[in-house]
Every structure is written in structure tokens, then in C-alpha cells.
Design a protein around this motif. Sequence first.
Motif, PDB file in Angstrom:
ATOM      1  N   GLY B 168       0.483  -6.146  -2.883  1.00 38.91           N
ATOM      2  CA  GLY B 168       1.239  -4.903  -3.045  1.00 38.91           C
ATOM      3  C   GLY B 168       0.952  -3.934  -1.913  1.00 38.91           C
ATOM      4  O   GLY B 168       1.866  -3.333  -1.336  1.00 38.91           O
ATOM      5  N   MET B 169      -0.325  -3.766  -1.563  1.00 39.25           N
ATOM      6  CA  MET B 169      -0.684  -2.821  -0.490  1.00 39.25           C
ATOM      7  C   MET B 169      -0.159  -3.309   0.850  1.00 39.25           C
ATOM      8  O   MET B 169       0.345  -2.517   1.662  1.00 39.25           O
ATOM      9  CB  MET B 169      -2.203  -2.629  -0.450  1.00 39.25           C
ATOM     10  N   ILE B 170      -0.266  -4.609   1.086  1.00 41.55           N
ATOM     11  CA  ILE B 170       0.214  -5.156   2.349  1.00 41.55           C
ATOM     12  C   ILE B 170       1.728  -4.977   2.471  1.00 41.55           C
ATOM     13  O   ILE B 170       2.251  -4.655   3.534  1.00 41.55           O
ATOM     14  CB  ILE B 170      -0.242  -6.623   2.487  1.00 41.55           C
ATOM     15  N   MET B 171       2.429  -5.115   1.346  1.00 40.91           N
ATOM     16  CA  MET B 171       3.874  -4.910   1.381  1.00 40.91           C
ATOM     17  C   MET B 171       4.231  -3.431   1.535  1.00 40.91           C
ATOM     18  O   MET B 171       5.288  -3.102   2.074  1.00 40.91           O
ATOM     19  CB  MET B 171       4.533  -5.509   0.137  1.00 40.91           C
ATOM     20  N   ALA B 172       3.374  -2.532   1.075  1.00 42.75           N
ATOM     21  CA  ALA B 172       3.627  -1.096   1.270  1.00 42.75           C
ATOM     22  C   ALA B 172       3.670  -0.794   2.770  1.00 42.75           C
ATOM     23  O   ALA B 172       4.563  -0.106   3.265  1.00 42.75           O
ATOM     24  CB  ALA B 172       2.536  -0.282   0.581  1.00 42.75           C
ATOM     25  N   ARG B 173       2.718  -1.351   3.507  1.00 46.69           N
ATOM     26  CA  ARG B 173       2.703  -1.137   4.962  1.00 46.69           C
ATOM     27  C   ARG B 173       3.880  -1.835   5.633  1.00 46.69           C
ATOM     28  O   ARG B 173       4.554  -1.264   6.488  1.00 46.69           O
ATOM     29  CB  ARG B 173       1.392  -1.678   5.552  1.00 46.69           C
ATOM     30  N   ARG B 174       4.124  -3.048   5.222  1.00 43.89           N
ATOM     31  CA  ARG B 174       5.187  -3.834   5.846  1.00 43.89           C
ATOM     32  C   ARG B 174       6.538  -3.146   5.696  1.00 43.89           C
ATOM     33  O   ARG B 174       7.319  -3.041   6.640  1.00 43.89           O
ATOM     34  CB  ARG B 174       5.220  -5.222   5.187  1.00 43.89           C
ATOM     35  N   MET B 175       6.816  -2.639   4.477  1.00 47.36           N
ATOM     36  CA  MET B 175       8.105  -2.004   4.244  1.00 47.36           C
ATOM     37  C   MET B 175       8.196  -0.677   4.985  1.00 47.36           C
ATOM     38  O   MET B 175       9.260  -0.302   5.467  1.00 47.36           O
ATOM     39  CB  MET B 175       8.336  -1.825   2.741  1.00 47.36           C
ATOM     40  N   THR B 176       7.073   0.030   5.100  1.00 44.04           N
ATOM     41  CA  THR B 176       7.054   1.289   5.846  1.00 44.04           C
ATOM     42  C   THR B 176       7.370   1.022   7.319  1.00 44.04           C
ATOM     43  O   THR B 176       8.190   1.712   7.928  1.00 44.04           O
ATOM     44  CB  THR B 176       5.681   1.972   5.715  1.00 44.04           C
ATOM     45  N   LEU B 177       6.738   0.000   7.891  1.00 44.71           N
ATOM     46  CA  LEU B 177       6.992  -0.336   9.296  1.00 44.71           C
ATOM     47  C   LEU B 177       8.454  -0.739   9.501  1.00 44.71           C
ATOM     48  O   LEU B 177       9.036  -0.496  10.555  1.00 44.71           O
ATOM     49  CB  LEU B 177       6.080  -1.483   9.756  1.00 44.71           C
ATOM     50  N   GLU B 178       9.060  -1.340   8.500  1.00 43.49           N
ATOM     51  CA  GLU B 178      10.464  -1.751   8.608  1.00 43.49           C
ATOM     52  C   GLU B 178      11.422  -0.606   8.272  1.00 43.49           C
ATOM     53  O   GLU B 178      12.615  -0.811   8.100  1.00 43.49           O
ATOM     54  CB  GLU B 178      10.751  -2.965   7.725  1.00 43.49           C
ATOM     55  N   GLY B 179      10.886   0.593   8.113  1.00 45.71           N
ATOM     56  CA  GLY B 179      11.749   1.756   7.955  1.00 45.71           C
ATOM     57  C   GLY B 179      11.990   2.215   6.526  1.00 45.71           C
ATOM     58  O   GLY B 179      12.737   3.165   6.296  1.00 45.71           O
ATOM     59  N   ALA B 180      11.384   1.575   5.551  1.00 46.76           N
ATOM     60  CA  ALA B 180      11.561   2.003   4.160  1.00 46.76           C
ATOM     61  C   ALA B 180      10.578   3.125   3.840  1.00 46.76           C
ATOM     62  O   ALA B 180       9.596   3.329   4.556  1.00 46.76           O
ATOM     63  CB  ALA B 180      11.339   0.832   3.213  1.00 46.76           C
ATOM     64  N   LYS B 181      10.856   3.871   2.766  1.00 46.87           N
ATOM     65  CA  LYS B 181       9.935   4.913   2.330  1.00 46.87           C
ATOM     66  C   LYS B 181       9.257   4.428   1.050  1.00 46.87           C
ATOM     67  O   LYS B 181       9.922   4.146   0.051  1.00 46.87           O
ATOM     68  CB  LYS B 181      10.742   6.198   2.067  1.00 46.87           C
ATOM     69  N   VAL B 182       7.936   4.287   1.111  1.00 50.35           N
ATOM     70  CA  VAL B 182       7.200   3.879  -0.084  1.00 50.35           C
ATOM     71  C   VAL B 182       6.716   5.139  -0.791  1.00 50.35           C
ATOM     72  O   VAL B 182       5.896   5.889  -0.253  1.00 50.35           O
ATOM     73  CB  VAL B 182       6.035   2.927   0.262  1.00 50.35           C
ATOM     74  N   GLU B 183       7.265   5.394  -1.974  1.00 52.39           N
ATOM     75  CA  GLU B 183       6.987   6.646  -2.672  1.00 52.39           C
ATOM     76  C   GLU B 183       5.585   6.671  -3.268  1.00 52.39           C
ATOM     77  O   GLU B 183       4.931   7.702  -3.251  1.00 52.39           O
ATOM     78  CB  GLU B 183       8.021   6.872  -3.786  1.00 52.39           C
ATOM     79  N   ALA B 184       5.143   5.555  -3.810  1.00 51.33           N
ATOM     80  CA  ALA B 184       3.805   5.528  -4.411  1.00 51.33           C
ATOM     81  C   ALA B 184       3.391   4.108  -4.752  1.00 51.33           C
ATOM     82  O   ALA B 184       4.234   3.235  -4.955  1.00 51.33           O
ATOM     83  CB  ALA B 184       3.784   6.363  -5.689  1.00 51.33           C
ATOM     84  N   VAL B 185       2.079   3.897  -4.784  1.00 52.79           N
ATOM     85  CA  VAL B 185       1.511   2.678  -5.357  1.00 52.79           C
ATOM     86  C   VAL B 185       0.842   3.114  -6.659  1.00 52.79           C
ATOM     87  O   VAL B 185      -0.008   4.010  -6.657  1.00 52.79           O
ATOM     88  CB  VAL B 185       0.498   2.004  -4.402  1.00 52.79           C
ATOM     89  N   VAL B 186       1.272   2.510  -7.753  1.00 57.55           N
ATOM     90  CA  VAL B 186       0.862   2.925  -9.085  1.00 57.55           C
ATOM     91  C   VAL B 186      -0.069   1.870  -9.671  1.00 57.55           C
ATOM     92  O   VAL B 186       0.295   0.698  -9.727  1.00 57.55           O
ATOM     93  CB  VAL B 186       2.125   3.062  -9.975  1.00 57.55           C
ATOM     94  N   GLU B 187      -1.274   2.273 -10.082  1.00 58.85           N
ATOM     95  CA  GLU B 187      -2.260   1.308 -10.606  1.00 58.85           C
ATOM     96  C   GLU B 187      -2.711   1.725 -11.997  1.00 58.85           C
ATOM     97  O   GLU B 187      -3.160   2.842 -12.203  1.00 58.85           O
ATOM     98  CB  GLU B 187      -3.454   1.221  -9.645  1.00 58.85           C
ATOM     99  N   LEU B 188      -2.613   0.798 -12.934  1.00 58.15           N
ATOM    100  CA  LEU B 188      -3.002   1.046 -14.322  1.00 58.15           C
ATOM    101  C   LEU B 188      -4.505   1.321 -14.468  1.00 58.15           C
ATOM    102  O   LEU B 188      -4.921   2.212 -15.213  1.00 58.15           O
ATOM    103  CB  LEU B 188      -2.628  -0.188 -15.156  1.00 58.15           C
ATOM    104  N   LEU B 189      -5.313   0.566 -13.737  1.00 56.06           N
ATOM    105  CA  LEU B 189      -6.770   0.691 -13.871  1.00 56.06           C
ATOM    106  C   LEU B 189      -7.267   1.929 -13.135  1.00 56.06           C
ATOM    107  O   LEU B 189      -6.601   2.437 -12.239  1.00 56.06           O
ATOM    108  CB  LEU B 189      -7.448  -0.560 -13.308  1.00 56.06           C
ATOM    109  N   PRO B 190      -8.469   2.417 -13.487  1.00 56.61           N
ATOM    110  CA  PRO B 190      -9.006   3.587 -12.783  1.00 56.61           C
ATOM    111  C   PRO B 190      -9.583   3.266 -11.411  1.00 56.61           C
ATOM    112  O   PRO B 190     -10.133   4.135 -10.743  1.00 56.61           O
ATOM    113  CB  PRO B 190     -10.100   4.097 -13.727  1.00 56.61           C
ATOM    114  N   TYR B 191      -9.484   1.999 -10.997  1.00 58.29           N
ATOM    115  CA  TYR B 191      -9.991   1.640  -9.666  1.00 58.29           C
ATOM    116  C   TYR B 191      -9.017   0.694  -8.982  1.00 58.29           C
ATOM    117  O   TYR B 191      -8.141   0.099  -9.615  1.00 58.29           O
ATOM    118  CB  TYR B 191     -11.388   1.008  -9.771  1.00 58.29           C
ATOM    119  N   LEU B 192      -9.205   0.556  -7.660  1.00 52.82           N
ATOM    120  CA  LEU B 192      -8.342  -0.276  -6.827  1.00 52.82           C
ATOM    121  C   LEU B 192      -8.506  -1.752  -7.196  1.00 52.82           C
ATOM    122  O   LEU B 192      -9.621  -2.227  -7.374  1.00 52.82           O
ATOM    123  CB  LEU B 192      -8.786  -0.050  -5.379  1.00 52.82           C
ATOM    124  N   ALA B 193      -7.387  -2.492  -7.276  1.00 52.20           N
ATOM    125  CA  ALA B 193      -7.484  -3.916  -7.615  1.00 52.20           C
ATOM    126  C   ALA B 193      -7.803  -4.768  -6.382  1.00 52.20           C
ATOM    127  O   ALA B 193      -8.443  -5.797  -6.497  1.00 52.20           O
ATOM    128  CB  ALA B 193      -6.187  -4.393  -8.252  1.00 52.20           C
TER     129      ALA B 193
END
Lengths: 116, 417
Positions: B168-193
Motif C-alpha cells: 500500500g505504501m509503495i503504491m502511494a508513492r508510485r501513484m503520486t509520481l504518476e501524477g495522482a493525488k493520494v489523499e490518505a493511507v488509513v490503518e485500522l491498527l494503532p501502529y504501522l503494518a
Amino acid sequence: MSKSITCTRCPMGCALTVEEAGGILAVTGNGCPQGEEYGRSEYICPVRTLTTTVLVTGGAEPLLPVRTDRPIPKAMLFDCMELVRSMSVAAPVSAGQVLLENIAGTGANLIACADR
Amino acid sequence: MHTVFCDVAVIGAGPAGLAAAIAAKQEGAANVLLIERDTAPGGILQQCIHPGFGLQLFREELTGPEYAGRFVKEAREAGVELLSDTMVLSIGEDHILTCANPEKGLVEIHPGAIVLAMGCRERTRANIRIPGERPAGVYTAGTAQRLINRQNAMVGRRVVILGSGDIGMIMARRMTLEGAKVEAVVELLPYLAGLTRNRVQCLDDFDIPLLLSHTVTAIEGKRRVEAVRIAQVDQQRRPIPETERTIPCDTLLLSVGLIPENELTRAAGIEMDSITNGPSVDQRMETSRPGIFACGNVVHVNDLVDNVTAESRTAGACAARYALGTLPRGQALGVAHGSGVRYVCPQRLDAAAGGKAALYFRVAAPGGKTVLTARCGETILARRTVPRVSPGEMCRLDIDTAHLTAPVTVEAQEVEA
Ligand SMILES: Cc1cc2nc3c(=O)[nH]c(=O)nc-3n(C[C@H](O)[C@H](O)[C@H](O)COP(=O)(O)OP(=O)(O)OC[C@H]3O[C@@H](n4cnc5c(N)ncnc54)[C@H](O)[C@@H]3O)c2cc1C
Ligand code: SF4
């Protein structure tokens, strides 16, 4: 003044602290010597390796994965993306082949990551 | 029916299968067959165009295709035979594999030993049940990765990502570089997966917000996604209604975990570990069925390909020795996950194997300074103190298995928050 930086040289991801007063005084929190160097360079000018794809004609797949052969200033990522997006290469291409020299004046070359 | 005989058959030509096949050859197996359902070898690495592979093995940072490319070349040079476009359908008695190939039709393979290296697949929306409409624009992160990086199809322009796993995080960067706007990464747990380095390089670098203890409560849109509703969750992971808000977007990516691809394994009656969802193995990567070995993501989901390569070499070499009749067999000793540890792989040890064994394990919860211990009764086999631990980052202890006579337990104890 101090700044917190996460070292990304390896998956350990050590939490570095860079102490500064008119120049870098110390880097702490690093699990190995690489972290010190990373902390310094990240503080002065953050650099990243750009990875993306370019269109390839005459190959078995439509895209070729590419990267810069060394890290480039973070601020240049989007300028380089702009350039790469307008490119296309013709097969055959082999991994490691230079596709574009000195991309956007960064001193880094754009190289192929796979054969096509 | 087309029939093929070989010493070792490896199922799946990702990094696990490639490393196992090469090692089997090097160990002396004359005929090694690598079976892959895709058109080309390399597995998931073909679409992982980002850097971060091979740091431990090659001391340099390679992209996925480069890492895979090195092993594809090595396999070819070692004389591994690749059978691509071929799907293994079942594992029968006497290790007989039934496969389907578009040109040859059904193929029956008679190997001396088998290595399972089928990797894993993504959990989907159905697995986590998000309420709301069923519009287009909802993808698993890995599918989006394949579409963008291999098929030249951009999936969207305004994106929300559910799950802070590495893909998910890698795709956030990839889509940003390709010109998309990533609004947020949403995680259920209180820590990074996923890995911390991916948060830094993929989210922080592009100022993409990471919302921990949040979830997607609904998807809006009739034909295409128009928005998602998100909310903070309480300690029982239930959404808190007052915190609900709407984020307009056209795409939702799901990065909600991977499931080892074990239909073949289960159907073959191989004993499974209910936590890893993979076969339980010993330090030689042998499953409960003698002569059937397993390695890579099919055994347990790995975050680093270097670990996959290491355990796959063991699997391939031991499969070759089994086929050649030189693999010793001794008493099986259990490896238990003690306090603070979610699972350990391997799940058992063969006392006759001797030598060193690497125990890979995940902690149950994130923590600060932690002591990791492997013990056999009161005897400490290995102990290490690490500055911090996270379930997203695999831990490892190496033990000497010579003279072991009783089960081993692995524990993680936090000594400083
Ligand atoms: C998006 C993503 C990012 C990652 N990033 C990193 C990173 O930065 N650094 C790092 O070190 N690691 C990273 N990893 C982890 C690493 O890539 C994986 O752990 C590794 O690829 C697993 O290899 P594998 O061979 O077990 O599985 P795979 O690569 O999935 O290979 C399995 C193969 O088996 C084939 N197969 C399955 N079933 C059958 C069948 N029945 N018949 C024939 N063939 C079959 C599949 O087609 C596939 O080719 C990442 C993983 C992902 C998914
Ligand atoms: S400081 Fe050294 S050990 Fe820590 S993350 Fe950086 S490279 Fe890895």
C-alpha cells in the motif's frame, strides 16, 4: 537545534538525531557507521533513487522498468518523471543499459532494470 | 498424456522457486524442473519496480526486476529447466504432479522430490467486508501495481489507501509520481503494518497523511467510486461515529494483507500452521509429507526477499538430497512460540540434521528494547537484545541444533518501553 531523521539505508530503520549549530555537530542513534553518513547527507540534501517505467516498442511487454543509477536530489524527482514520461525505447534492451545520460542535469543516468 | 520424469520439481518461479531450483542443481540433482503458470519467471518481483531488494545478499540496493533477473540468469546457466505457462493442478500419490499447459494439454510430472514455492495472494474486499456500494475503482494494491507497472494502465487520479502494509505504501508513492493525488493511507491498527523505511520514503517524502486507528466505513458512488467515508476506531477497533468524515476520491486501494497460496498444499493433506496459513516445516523446510519441501511466501509472508532466498536455498538443497537418498532423518522436536511471540518458522526441528538453524519469528505487539530468547528447557540456545520490535518486521535467532533432545521455545520480552 536538532532534527529527527529515520535512517533508511537498511530495514532496521534507526531513529537518528542530527545536532546542528552552524554546521553538523553530531549524529546519534545510528546502529552502524552508515547511519552517520546517511544522517549528514539527509540533513544537507536528501537524495532518492528514482524508479519508474518507460514505454517499449517491439518487446513482449509494453513497459520496461527503469531507475537512476545513483540517487538524485529529492526535489528533482518530478522533473525527471516528466522527462521519462515523454520517452519510449525500442526493443531489444538489456538490463543495465543506459537509456538517458545525465538526466535533467542531475549527473545520474537512467538505466534499464530488465531485458526486453 | 505427456509424462516427464525429474529429480526435483519446483512449483512457482518467483525468487523462492528460482533459488530452490538453483540450489537443487548445485546439490547434485541432475534434472530440476521449475514450473510456472505465468509467461515469464520472476514472480511478484516483476511488478515490484521500486528499489530495496538484495541489501543483505548483494550489499547493493536493487529493484525487483533486477534481483529476479540475476536469479533467472543463474538458473539458466545452472541448467534448470523452466516450464512456463504451466499451472500445477494437484499433487497426487508418489509425488506425482498433474499440470495444465496450453500447448501440451495435461502434463504428468514424476519427480523424486517437490518444492512448493507458490507465493501468496492478496486479501480482497470480500475478506474484510466493507459496507456500501459496489462501484468500479476498488482495487487491491498488488493488482493496481501490476496494472500500472506491467500493463501500462493507470487506475485512478484521487486515491485513498486502506492498510499500511508495504504494498500500500509503495503504491502511494508510485501513484503520486504518476501524477495522482493520494489523499490518505488509513490503518485500522494503532501502529504501522509495514516497514518504517517505507513510511519515510513513500509517505513522509510526499506529505501523504497516515491515519492510524482509522478505517473506511463506507464506499460511495454508483458506477465509479466518488468518495469514501472514514472514521477513527476505538480500542475494540469499532468506528467512532462522531469522527466520521468523507474524502472525495475516484479510487480505493486495499492493502490489507496477504494469504499464502496453499490450495495445492491443503489438498495434498499436508499439515498446516493455523497462524501462518502455510505448511508447518522443519529447519530443512520439509513439510509433514516426506519429500515435499516448501519455501518463500507460501510458508509465511516475508517482508524481505533476502530471507526468502536464504530459506529457499535450504529447501532446494534438501530436496535434492532427498531425491538422491542422502537426507538423514531423526527425531522431530517442536518449536513453540512463547510469550510475546506470534509465530515461529520452522515449527519443528529434525534432530538428525545437525548444524545451525535460523529461527524466523514475529513478535505479537510493537515494543521498545526487547530481549529475544530461544531456549530448550533451562538451556539458553540464543539470546539477543534489539532496540525495538514490530510485528511488521521479522526477527531472527540462529541456534545450534547439534545435541538437541527436547522442544525449543522462542520468547520476546520487552525490557524498556
Ligand atoms: C508489493 C511488494 C513489495 C515488496 N517489497 C519488498 C522490498 O522492498 N524489499 C524486499 O526485500 N522484499 C519485498 N517484498 C517481499 C518479496 O518480494 C517477497 O517476499 C518475495 O517476492 C516472495 O517470493 P515467492 O517466490 O515466495 O513468491 P512470488 O514472487 O509470489 O512467486 C510465486 C510464483 O508461483 C507461481 N505459482 C503459484 N501457484 C502456482 C501453480 N499452481 N502452478 C504454477 N505456478 C504457480 C506464481 O505465478 C508466482 O510466479 C515485497 C513484496 C510485495 C508483494
Ligand atoms: S544506522 Fe545502520 S543499522 Fe541503522 S538503519 Fe541505518 S544503516 Fe541500518
